[in-house]
Design an enzyme around this catalytic site. Structure first.
Site, PDB file in Angstrom:
ATOM      1  N   ASP A  10      40.356   6.916  42.472  1.00 56.89           N
ATOM      2  CA  ASP A  10      40.464   8.367  42.673  1.00 56.89           C
ATOM      3  C   ASP A  10      39.735   9.212  41.646  1.00 56.89           C
ATOM      4  OD1 ASP A  10      42.238   8.057  44.786  1.00 56.89           O
ATOM      5  OD2 ASP A  10      44.014   8.266  43.539  1.00 56.89           O
TER       6      ASP A  10
ATOM      7  N   GLU B 156      42.886   1.743  45.824  1.00 58.63           N
ATOM      8  CA  GLU B 156      42.393   3.123  45.798  1.00 58.63           C
ATOM      9  C   GLU B 156      41.781   3.421  44.431  1.00 58.63           C
ATOM     10  OE1 GLU B 156      44.231   7.642  46.498  1.00 58.63           O
ATOM     11  OE2 GLU B 156      45.315   5.876  47.205  1.00 58.63           O
TER      12      GLU B 156
ATOM     13  N   GLU C 203      40.212  13.322  41.419  1.00 62.35           N
ATOM     14  CA  GLU C 203      40.847  14.509  41.976  1.00 62.35           C
ATOM     15  C   GLU C 203      40.620  15.671  41.014  1.00 62.35           C
ATOM     16  OE1 GLU C 203      44.540  12.751  44.616  1.00 62.35           O
ATOM     17  OE2 GLU C 203      44.968  13.453  42.590  1.00 62.35           O
TER      18      GLU C 203
END
Length: 290
Positions: free
Chosen positions: A104, A102, A106
């Site tokens: 990311d 993953e 955010e």
């Protein structure tokens, strides 16, 4: 003598040799599926724009139609304006399974007048805990800004408006796992996380301000598509084929490194590699590599 990075690249070369490079303007109808939100995600203007909304009943999200193994991916995003406390807007890549990879972005909302926090993380084989957080040097709610993930066999580079803010290098030679073999989809979502997102959950979402809306445009993918376990490299970015290939071996030149250092010196607010209290038995091995 062949360097370890050159050796890794040669091992991975069969994945990308013979890739078909195409260029076309990205269109949300062609490139993504709205996967949840019961109508709160909308594709507009013949596929040129997309909005995600959040209210007290639900948030919303979308995912790319394709999976990718390496590439450069960017989107222009205008975040929820005003009092966005408790909300989280995401743009990330993720593989399925219990030992997932993953990458990311955010965006943690905040009270009116307080800055958003940009939270980044990298997971490999289900292991994360590699957080770096930043303030932005502009108001991300006033206009669209470009957020980019470059992922190749040697490094992952997070960029904002073409300014690199973080680099995670392949350091498998130091015992650090690296995302290199699991294809990932691209995801984005807007959801309520007021149990942790703003000041550790002390500030809750003000539902009187709902619906909260984030807006998207210019979603460009330029990478190796992974359908039916056979990779092909394609692009939705309107540039030449030679330019489209550049991400595969791209690294930070001295100017880009200086830009990244400027961001990290002036706008980084958390770095796991500096959190000695969190890792009393010693920092992760990648933190000790210059």
């Amino acid at each position: 003598m062949m360097s370890s990075s050159s050796f890794r690249f040669k091992l991975l070369l069969p994945i990308v040799v013979g890739c078909l490079m195409t260029a076309s303007a990205g269109n949300f109808w062609n490139d993504v599926d709205i996967t949840w939100g019961d109508g709160r995600g909308k594709i507009l203007d013949n596929g040129q724009f997309l909005t995600l909304s959040l209210d007290e009943a639900s948030g919303s999200g979308f995912q790319s139609k394709n999976q990718y193994l390496f590439g450069k991916f960017d989107i222009q995003l205008k975040l929820v304006p005003g009092n966005s406390a408790g909300t989280v807007t995401t743009f990330y890549m993720k593989s399925p399974g219990s030992t997932w990879d993953e990458i990311d972005f955010e965006f943690l909302g905040n009270l009116s007048g307080d800055p958003y926090i940009l939270h980044t993380n990298v997971f490999s084989q289900g292991k994360g805990n590699r957080e770096q957080q930043f303030y932005l040097w502009f108001d991300p709610t006033a206009d669209f800004h470009t957020y980019s993930i470059l992922w190749n066999p040697e490094r992952i580079i997070f960029s904002v408006d073409d300014t690199p803010i973080r680099e995670f290098k392949n350091m498998e030679s130091k015992g650090v796992t690296y995302p290199k073999s699991q294809p990932m989809r691209i995801y984005s979502s807007l959801w309520n996380a007021d149990d942790w997102a703003t000041r550790g959950g002390l500030v809750k979402t003000d539902w009187s301000q709902a619906p909260f809306t984030a807006s998207y445009r210019n979603f460009n993918t330029n990478g190796c598509v992974w359908p039916n376990e056979a990779s092909s490299c394609t692009s939705t970015s309107p540039s030449s084929a030679s330019d489209n290939n550049s991400w595969l071996t791209q690294e930070l030149d001295s100017t880009s490194q200086q830009k990244m250092q400027w961001v990290q010196t002036n706008y980084m607010i958390y770095n796991y590699c500096a959190d000695i209290k969190r890792f009393p038995q010693g920092l992760p091995p990648e933190c000790n590599v210059s």
